[in-house]
Scaffold this active site. Sequence first.
Site, PDB file in Angstrom:
ATOM      1  N   HIS A   1       0.831  -1.210   0.000  1.00 14.57           N
ATOM      2  CA  HIS A   1       0.000   0.000   0.000  1.00 14.57           C
ATOM      3  C   HIS A   1       0.864   1.258   0.000  1.00 14.57           C
ATOM      4  O   HIS A   1       0.401   2.338  -0.391  1.00 14.57           O
ATOM      5  CB  HIS A   1      -0.911  -0.018   1.237  1.00 14.57           C
TER       6      HIS A   1
ATOM      7  N   ASP B   1      -7.216 -10.679 -18.718  1.00 14.29           N
ATOM      8  CA  ASP B   1      -6.980 -11.828 -19.596  1.00 14.29           C
ATOM      9  C   ASP B   1      -5.506 -11.858 -20.002  1.00 14.29           C
ATOM     10  O   ASP B   1      -5.042 -10.991 -20.738  1.00 14.29           O
ATOM     11  CB  ASP B   1      -7.881 -11.714 -20.826  1.00 14.29           C
TER      12      ASP B   1
END
Length: 446
Positions: free
Chosen positions: A163, A383
């Site tokens: 983060h 993908d």
Amino acid sequence: MSSSVSRLVSSVCKKIIKPYSPTPISLRCHKLSYLDQMVGGIYLPLALFYPKLSNTWSNKPNNVVSQHLEKSLSKVLTNYYPFAGKLNDNISIDCNDSGVEFFITKINCPMSEIFNHPYFEKHNLVYPTEVINNQYTYEGSLAVFQLTHFSCGGIAISMCLSHKVGDGYTFGNFMNHWATIARNPLSSEIYPISPKFDGSFYFPPTKDEDSSNVSNNNIMPQREECVSKGFSISSSKLTALKVRVINDSQVQNPSDTEVVSAFLYQRAMATKKLVNSSSIRPSLLHQAVNLRPPVPKHTMGNIGSLFSILTKEEKEMDLAQVVSKLRKEKEEVKQKYKNAKIEELLPITLEQYRKANDLLVNNSCYDLYRFSSLITFPSYDVDFGWGKPEKVISPLSTSNPPIKNMFVLMDDKNRDGVNLTCSMKKQDMLAFERDEELLRFASPTS
């Protein structure tokens, strides 16, 4: 993770993946912004499940799948170079191209066994063990990845990104950029957003000697022993909730995020009341906000703010009323930032955090509920060349231990319903998951 679950893992291989091209000297020192400095060192986890690879890939050996991911990861790290560097206290990242950790594992069970587990313990198998068990204290690379092969032939790809380097928006752009390169290995100019790590321009860091004080003012919540569980709200149930809001309020175009957040907040407060056999406890809802715009979309890092609503009395728990409050606060925040000058962005953001803290303290709030929405984010479009994922497990839902009263919202695969993960103390979860009103609209996903 219990020993019975860990026994399912048959092998683990670790590699270090470095950027394809060296980081220029001019970019070697990445200054953390003030918001980067505020954020704790937690790792944001996300996992993508591909039960069946496309025909082109289904018969290829496991090492070919791994090499495909490793090569494309190396290329995308050239654009996201801070992830391959080393954190320098709470001041900067030395972008020295030391690389990221990439694990390859085999699990002796079909993917369905992971999906059908009622809680999230087995889901953790698809994450690097050391990271998921030490998300707040891990001292390895700033991004860690794992490719998991299941006995059924399916795979999972998990990512744990620090983060300190970026928020959920950064995370999403990274994984979609990586997948784009994997699908098109010969082209380098096809991803629509070219990342810039210039957050410190918009949110200037504190002076070096004060950076530790910023870190101590940690906006991430404290760790507590909690459990996590997933639910889904179908398109028809979501529409029914929206109709209820439209009929009972002035909000005629409620968003998925507003309606689902308000509904979960309402049910969490109601079931908490039952657990404690008392009247409603003063509660606060925190909603994270992306600040792109006004900050440019290509700016990576922690570029966000929040707004909060307070609930003190039972009559304020009405769904339409909660949505109206959320809309009002959101519009007020948007107006604050709309015409803000660059030098005003940090003061406005810090004021939002101070306002939320004051609400919490001044009203003796017992419960704070945190909501983060990834609705409309293209998680199900990732993908790598063998098709889109069948399931995506959201960030922060697998924290170890989970974050108390944390709710993460995501689109479902068909983009017309909402998947959600919530973390609560065990006794609160037992009441929440049995709540009849909740179960009228939300179905357990396991």
